[in-house]
Design a protein around this motif. Sequence first.
Motif, PDB file in Angstrom:
ATOM      1  N   LYS A  50      59.899  32.472  78.892  1.00  0.00           N
ATOM      2  CA  LYS A  50      59.261  31.227  78.857  1.00  0.00           C
ATOM      3  C   LYS A  50      60.046  29.785  79.293  1.00  0.00           C
ATOM      4  CE  LYS A  50      56.716  32.790  74.828  1.00  0.00           C
ATOM      5  NZ  LYS A  50      56.408  32.769  73.383  1.00  0.00           N
ATOM      6  N   ASN A  51      60.932  30.031  80.022  1.00  0.00           N
ATOM      7  CA  ASN A  51      61.764  29.038  80.728  1.00  0.00           C
ATOM      8  C   ASN A  51      60.961  28.368  82.226  1.00  0.00           C
ATOM      9  OD1 ASN A  51      63.972  28.397  79.154  1.00  0.00           O
ATOM     10  ND2 ASN A  51      64.999  30.474  79.776  1.00  0.00           N
ATOM     11  N   MET A  52      61.116  27.315  82.601  1.00  0.00           N
ATOM     12  CA  MET A  52      60.459  27.105  83.826  1.00  0.00           C
ATOM     13  C   MET A  52      61.397  27.460  84.935  1.00  0.00           C
ATOM     14  SD  MET A  52      59.760  22.959  85.271  1.00  0.00           S
ATOM     15  CE  MET A  52      58.829  22.688  86.897  1.00  0.00           C
ATOM     16  N   LYS A  53      60.702  28.122  85.901  1.00  0.00           N
ATOM     17  CA  LYS A  53      61.390  28.681  87.052  1.00  0.00           C
ATOM     18  C   LYS A  53      62.288  27.617  87.805  1.00  0.00           C
ATOM     19  CE  LYS A  53      57.706  32.294  87.679  1.00  0.00           C
ATOM     20  NZ  LYS A  53      56.716  32.768  88.472  1.00  0.00           N
ATOM     21  N   VAL A  54      63.451  28.062  88.391  1.00  0.00           N
ATOM     22  CA  VAL A  54      64.310  27.091  89.392  1.00  0.00           C
ATOM     23  C   VAL A  54      63.530  26.641  90.453  1.00  0.00           C
ATOM     24  CG1 VAL A  54      66.198  26.623  90.518  1.00  0.00           C
ATOM     25  CG2 VAL A  54      66.365  27.819  88.322  1.00  0.00           C
ATOM     26  N   SER A  55      62.835  27.875  91.118  1.00  0.00           N
ATOM     27  CA  SER A  55      61.903  27.424  92.512  1.00  0.00           C
ATOM     28  C   SER A  55      60.885  26.446  91.930  1.00  0.00           C
ATOM     29  CB  SER A  55      61.213  29.012  92.749  1.00  0.00           C
ATOM     30  OG  SER A  55      60.739  29.675  91.863  1.00  0.00           O
ATOM     31  N   SER A  56      60.068  26.639  90.774  1.00  0.00           N
ATOM     32  CA  SER A  56      59.012  25.794  90.362  1.00  0.00           C
ATOM     33  C   SER A  56      59.676  24.423  90.239  1.00  0.00           C
ATOM     34  CB  SER A  56      58.229  26.263  89.185  1.00  0.00           C
ATOM     35  OG  SER A  56      57.842  27.644  89.191  1.00  0.00           O
ATOM     36  N   LEU A  57      60.689  24.339  89.692  1.00  0.00           N
ATOM     37  CA  LEU A  57      61.572  23.057  89.582  1.00  0.00           C
ATOM     38  C   LEU A  57      61.545  22.461  90.672  1.00  0.00           C
ATOM     39  CD1 LEU A  57      64.359  22.400  86.891  1.00  0.00           C
ATOM     40  CD2 LEU A  57      64.581  21.634  89.226  1.00  0.00           C
ATOM     41  N   LEU A  58      62.169  22.996  91.771  1.00  0.00           N
ATOM     42  CA  LEU A  58      62.353  22.383  93.090  1.00  0.00           C
ATOM     43  C   LEU A  58      61.141  22.071  93.740  1.00  0.00           C
ATOM     44  CD1 LEU A  58      65.140  24.737  94.473  1.00  0.00           C
ATOM     45  CD2 LEU A  58      65.441  22.549  93.588  1.00  0.00           C
ATOM     46  N   ALA A  59      60.086  23.081  93.538  1.00  0.00           N
ATOM     47  CA  ALA A  59      58.558  22.698  94.123  1.00  0.00           C
ATOM     48  C   ALA A  59      58.219  21.305  93.481  1.00  0.00           C
ATOM     49  CB  ALA A  59      57.835  23.894  94.048  1.00  0.00           C
ATOM     50  N   VAL A  60      58.206  21.135  92.289  1.00  0.00           N
ATOM     51  CA  VAL A  60      57.568  20.157  91.606  1.00  0.00           C
ATOM     52  C   VAL A  60      58.502  18.884  92.059  1.00  0.00           C
ATOM     53  CG1 VAL A  60      57.524  18.783  89.241  1.00  0.00           C
ATOM     54  CG2 VAL A  60      56.709  21.413  89.730  1.00  0.00           C
ATOM     55  N   ALA A  61      59.806  18.831  92.143  1.00  0.00           N
ATOM     56  CA  ALA A  61      60.505  17.647  92.691  1.00  0.00           C
ATOM     57  C   ALA A  61      60.115  17.474  93.817  1.00  0.00           C
ATOM     58  CB  ALA A  61      61.846  18.095  92.696  1.00  0.00           C
ATOM     59  N   LEU A  62      59.844  18.395  94.834  1.00  0.00           N
ATOM     60  CA  LEU A  62      59.264  17.773  96.077  1.00  0.00           C
ATOM     61  C   LEU A  62      57.821  16.945  96.172  1.00  0.00           C
ATOM     62  CD1 LEU A  62      60.043  20.853  98.653  1.00  0.00           C
ATOM     63  CD2 LEU A  62      60.988  18.797  98.473  1.00  0.00           C
ATOM     64  N   GLN A  63      57.152  17.495  95.068  1.00  0.00           N
ATOM     65  CA  GLN A  63      55.884  16.937  94.936  1.00  0.00           C
ATOM     66  C   GLN A  63      55.975  15.670  94.270  1.00  0.00           C
ATOM     67  OE1 GLN A  63      52.639  17.833  95.633  1.00  0.00           O
ATOM     68  NE2 GLN A  63      51.771  15.880  94.667  1.00  0.00           N
ATOM     69  N   ILE A  64      56.797  15.370  93.565  1.00  0.00           N
ATOM     70  CA  ILE A  64      57.134  14.138  92.890  1.00  0.00           C
ATOM     71  C   ILE A  64      57.739  12.987  93.783  1.00  0.00           C
ATOM     72  CG2 ILE A  64      58.556  12.663  91.192  1.00  0.00           C
ATOM     73  CD1 ILE A  64      56.311  14.470  90.056  1.00  0.00           C
ATOM     74  N   SER A  65      58.644  13.409  94.886  1.00  0.00           N
ATOM     75  CA  SER A  65      59.107  12.564  95.649  1.00  0.00           C
ATOM     76  C   SER A  65      58.192  12.358  96.950  1.00  0.00           C
ATOM     77  CB  SER A  65      60.204  13.302  96.578  1.00  0.00           C
ATOM     78  OG  SER A  65      59.585  14.342  97.376  1.00  0.00           O
ATOM     79  N   GLY A  66      57.036  13.048  97.016  1.00  0.00           N
ATOM     80  CA  GLY A  66      55.941  13.106  97.850  1.00  0.00           C
ATOM     81  C   GLY A  66      55.215  11.876  97.563  1.00  0.00           C
ATOM     82  N   GLU A  67      54.938  11.910  96.125  1.00  0.00           N
ATOM     83  CA  GLU A  67      54.063  10.825  95.247  1.00  0.00           C
ATOM     84  C   GLU A  67      54.543   9.392  95.453  1.00  0.00           C
ATOM     85  OE1 GLU A  67      51.286  11.146  93.727  1.00  0.00           O
ATOM     86  OE2 GLU A  67      50.862  13.472  93.686  1.00  0.00           O
ATOM     87  N   GLN A  68      55.813   9.451  95.238  1.00  0.00           N
ATOM     88  CA  GLN A  68      56.606   8.018  95.366  1.00  0.00           C
ATOM     89  C   GLN A  68      56.306   7.629  96.857  1.00  0.00           C
ATOM     90  OE1 GLN A  68      60.860   7.870  95.282  1.00  0.00           O
ATOM     91  NE2 GLN A  68      60.601   5.683  94.593  1.00  0.00           N
ATOM     92  N   SER A  69      56.567   8.343  97.687  1.00  0.00           N
ATOM     93  CA  SER A  69      56.383   8.106  99.147  1.00  0.00           C
ATOM     94  C   SER A  69      55.040   7.552  99.600  1.00  0.00           C
ATOM     95  CB  SER A  69      56.912   9.222 100.156  1.00  0.00           C
ATOM     96  OG  SER A  69      58.217   9.550 100.121  1.00  0.00           O
ATOM     97  N   MET A  70      54.250   8.282  98.949  1.00  0.00           N
ATOM     98  CA  MET A  70      52.743   7.862  99.340  1.00  0.00           C
ATOM     99  C   MET A  70      52.449   6.469  98.824  1.00  0.00           C
ATOM    100  SD  MET A  70      49.537  10.181  98.787  1.00  0.00           S
ATOM    101  CE  MET A  70      49.746  10.601  97.196  1.00  0.00           C
ATOM    102  N   ARG A  71      52.977   6.191  97.544  1.00  0.00           N
ATOM    103  CA  ARG A  71      52.650   4.921  96.932  1.00  0.00           C
ATOM    104  C   ARG A  71      53.370   3.623  97.501  1.00  0.00           C
ATOM    105  NH1 ARG A  71      50.874   5.080  91.013  1.00  0.00           N
ATOM    106  NH2 ARG A  71      50.633   7.121  90.734  1.00  0.00           N
TER     107      ARG A  71
END
Length: 246
Positions: free
Chosen positions: A20-41
């Motif tokens: 029930k822990n967030m996977k490290v690979s998922s954590l990295l994937a979400v981080a990329l998504q968040i950085s992409g959201e900032q870049s788009m804005r």
Amino acid sequence: MGIRYSENYNVPFYESDRFKNMKVSSLLAVALQISGEQSMRLGRSDVWVAEQFNYFWAVIEYELEIKRLPRFSEAIVIETEAVSYNKFFCYRNFWFKDTAGNLLVKVQSTWVLMDKDSRKIERVLDEIVAPYESEKISKILRPHKFLKIDEMKNPLKMSYPVRFSDLDMNGHVNNAKYYDWAADTLDFDFREQHQPLKVYIKYNHEVLYGDEVVVLTELSEQYSTHDINNGSAQIEIIWDEATYSE
């Protein structure tokens, strides 16, 4: 300092592991998504960078400090900031926090711009990074020093095929996949009893569709080192005794 951007996030079932822990690979994937959201804005989306310069962003290094992994269904806040850059490298941090503001995970990352055709690293142009308000520096931050492949004494060997589903939209393996390749070489009992405390990842060469990925792993007590395809990527993980709660 650069502009800080944040988003609220709930950890879904499919990004959670057996415990029930967030996977490290998922954590990295979400981080990329968040950085992409900032870049788009900020008007600097991946599409804009590709159309204007024929470039794409690539992460070449991560350093993770993990106090506690986010839990399944937990509400968290993810913050990111493009902190600084020099002529070839951009440095971006991420902070994963609980709703009370307590730090769960800090991620430091190093990025480069690459030409989509030549696949060579290009200079960072002020025009591209200006909206982030990052500090321009001349210093190149010293990377983590990894154990060399010939310094491994008796490594475990495991191989994986590179599948179509492993690729991102730039045609190379999504960088979150590498952590899973490395950590999955360790057996279930060890993973059940340990959680990652610190993770270092360095990407040196692209791994492409159709390649066979060969991972060499050496485990010494609570420290594992992993070499992927003879130095194409290097990963080191410091493990801690696991504590789980329902």
